[in-house]
Design an enzyme around this catalytic site. Structure first.
Site: not given
Ligand code: ADP
Length: 447
Positions: A116, A165, A202-203, A287, A291
């Site tokens: 990532k 997650g 963190y949004l 990300e 796939r």
């Molecule tokens: P993974 O590969 O573990 O699924 P992601 O980067 O796709 O990780 O993030 C998974 C979820 O985590 C997102 O869909 C969102 O709900 C939350 N998330 C990720 N990054 C942030 C962020 N910077 N602020 C708030 N929520 C986030």
């Protein structure tokens, strides 16, 4: 075109791929663990090969056994499906080294996007907007505190090798940063064997919006619009819809074009998804999934394009047979993930399906590999069915979803159907007014 494809997966997605092959006149080889000898994907395939005992590492992740199965059956291509080896660059490499086509992107692109930190750097280079945060990996809790001080709390510590997650921790203030860093790193080390972490703002109230794309590796890239996957629990998606209730046509085209442009630049091949968080009208790359995704059928519903068929054509070296102008969006689609789990606690509920009836009718699709009498093995993912509903408008889609959920009978195990039924009756959901934190608050407010 290929004559025989080995499907290196199980359950509903294996069946989904089998269906595309069948319609293209391609023979299929199913692989299965001893726990899956009676599975539907095995019954329907032209041939099947047992590749090992129940644990995934000994069967669905067993590269040598899968390659032997391809060899003895004379398959000429491998589709990895979703999960398991689908984002494993080494697997894609050895498949190709054995003279088979890998139905997916190049190993280089899989490994670039699988890390990532590297993916986020690539996104910046490809002119995609990213969440503000560290410039690459963060080496220590002290460094994390410094960066967090600059960009402002709350911040999220994320695993570079992350997925599902895991390895993600929020620090709301300077007192929490040390623990968040150490916890995220140790969780990542345990889960992925790699404790590299990075830091992001963190949004507070974002939506999760992702863009589906198809690229032929020969210069043609199209986007199939977006999916809104904000309804999540423990960072895992439960219900997805397309298009997103939050975007207008101009925003949709703008982000779609931007993604297509980026992928053209990268020289990407096959289906892929770019995931963004969306807040206050801005997109932030989180990300890329290199796939097929579980929620791909809702994009198929609104575009009429069979994404698996396109993946197969692209892997066979054919150029995309259509352009962006040929892609038209029609109506609204929603997917409910039906898991064998307790609808409140989300604890898995494996067991035997004593009765089963799938809904049908206009605009209703069920992707599932279960049947009455089927025993859900405890070893794998709890997803047992996907209900996909399409309507001309979002409202029609919601009415249709309501009646399809009413028709759905799965007895003998607990499922997420009751949760979906409650969810679709709530005004926030009906109004499309939700963010990524909404579902967990909703579940907590029940009982
Ligand atoms: P993974 O590969 O573990 O699924 P992601 O980067 O796709 O990780 O993030 C998974 C979820 O985590 C997102 O869909 C969102 O709900 C939350 N998330 C990720 N990054 C942030 C962020 N910077 N602020 C708030 N929520 C986030």
């Amino acid at each position: 075109m290929f004559e025989k494809i080995l499907i290196a997966n199980r359950g509903e997605v294996a069946l989904r791929i089998h269906r595309a092959c069948r319609e293209m006149g391609i023979k299929t080889v199913a692989v299965h663990s001893t726990a899956d000898a009676d599975a539907m994907h095995v019954r329907l395939a032209d041939e099947s090969v047992c590749i090992g005992p129940p644990p995934s590492r000994d069967s669905y992740l067993n590269v040598a056994a899968i390659l032997s199965a391809a060899n003895i059956t004379g398959a000429d291509a491998v589709h990895p499906g979703v999960g398991f080896l689908s984002e494993n660059a080494e697997f894609a490499t050895v498949v190709e080294e054995h003279g088979l086509a890998f139905i997916g992107p190049t190993p280089e692109h899989i490994s670039l996007m699988g890390d990532k930190v590297a993916a986020k750097k690539a996104a910046v280079d490809l002119n995609l907007p990213v969440v503000p945060g560290s410039d690459g990996a963060v080496e220590s809790p002290e460094r994390a505190a410094e960066i967090a001080g600059e960009i402002g709390y709350p911040v999220l510590i994320k695993a570079s090798a992350g997925g599902g997650g895991r390895g993600m921790k929020v620090a709301r203030n300077a007192d929490e940063i040390n623990d968040a860093y150490l916890l995220a790193a140790s969780e990542a080390g345990a889960a992925f064997g790699n404790d590299t972490v990075y830091l992001e703002k963190y949004l507070g109230r974002p939506r999760h919006i992702e863009v589906q794309l198809l690229a032929d590796g020969q210069g043609q890239v199209v986007h199939l619009g977006e999916r809104d996957c904000s309804l999540q629990r423990r960072h895992q998606k439960l219900l997805e819809e397309a298009p997103s209730p939050a975007l207008n046509a101009a925003e949709r085209n703008a982000i779609g074009e931007r993604v297509a442009q980026a992928m053209r630049h990268l020289g990407y091949r096959s289906a892929g998804t770019i995931e963004f968080l969306y807040e206050n009208g801005e997109f932030y790359f989180i990300e890329m999934n290199t796939r097929l995704q579980v929620e791909h059928p809702i994009s198929e519903a609104i575009t009429g394009i069979d994404i698996v068929r396109e993946q197969i054509r692209i892997a066979a070296g054919l150029p995309l047979a259509f352009t962006q102008e040929d892609v038209s969006f029609s109506g609204h689609a929603i997917e409910c993930r039906i898991n064998a789990e307790n609808p409140r606690t989300f604890l898995p509920s494996p067991g035997t399906i004593s009765d089963y009836h799938a809904p049908g009718g206009l605009g209703v699709r069920v992707d599932s590999a279960i049947y009455a009498g089927y025993r859900i093995p405890p070893y794998y993912d709890s997803l047992i069915a996907k209900l996909i509903v399409h309507g001309q408008t979002r409202n029609e889609c919601l009415m249709r979803l309501r009646r399809a959920l009413e028709e759905f009978v799965i007895e003998g195990v607990e499922t997420s159907i009751p949760l979906h039924q409650e969810l679709i009756g709530v005004s926030d959901f009906i109004n499309g007014d939700y963010d990524i934190h909404w579902l967990e608050k909703f579940v907590d407010s029940l009982d």
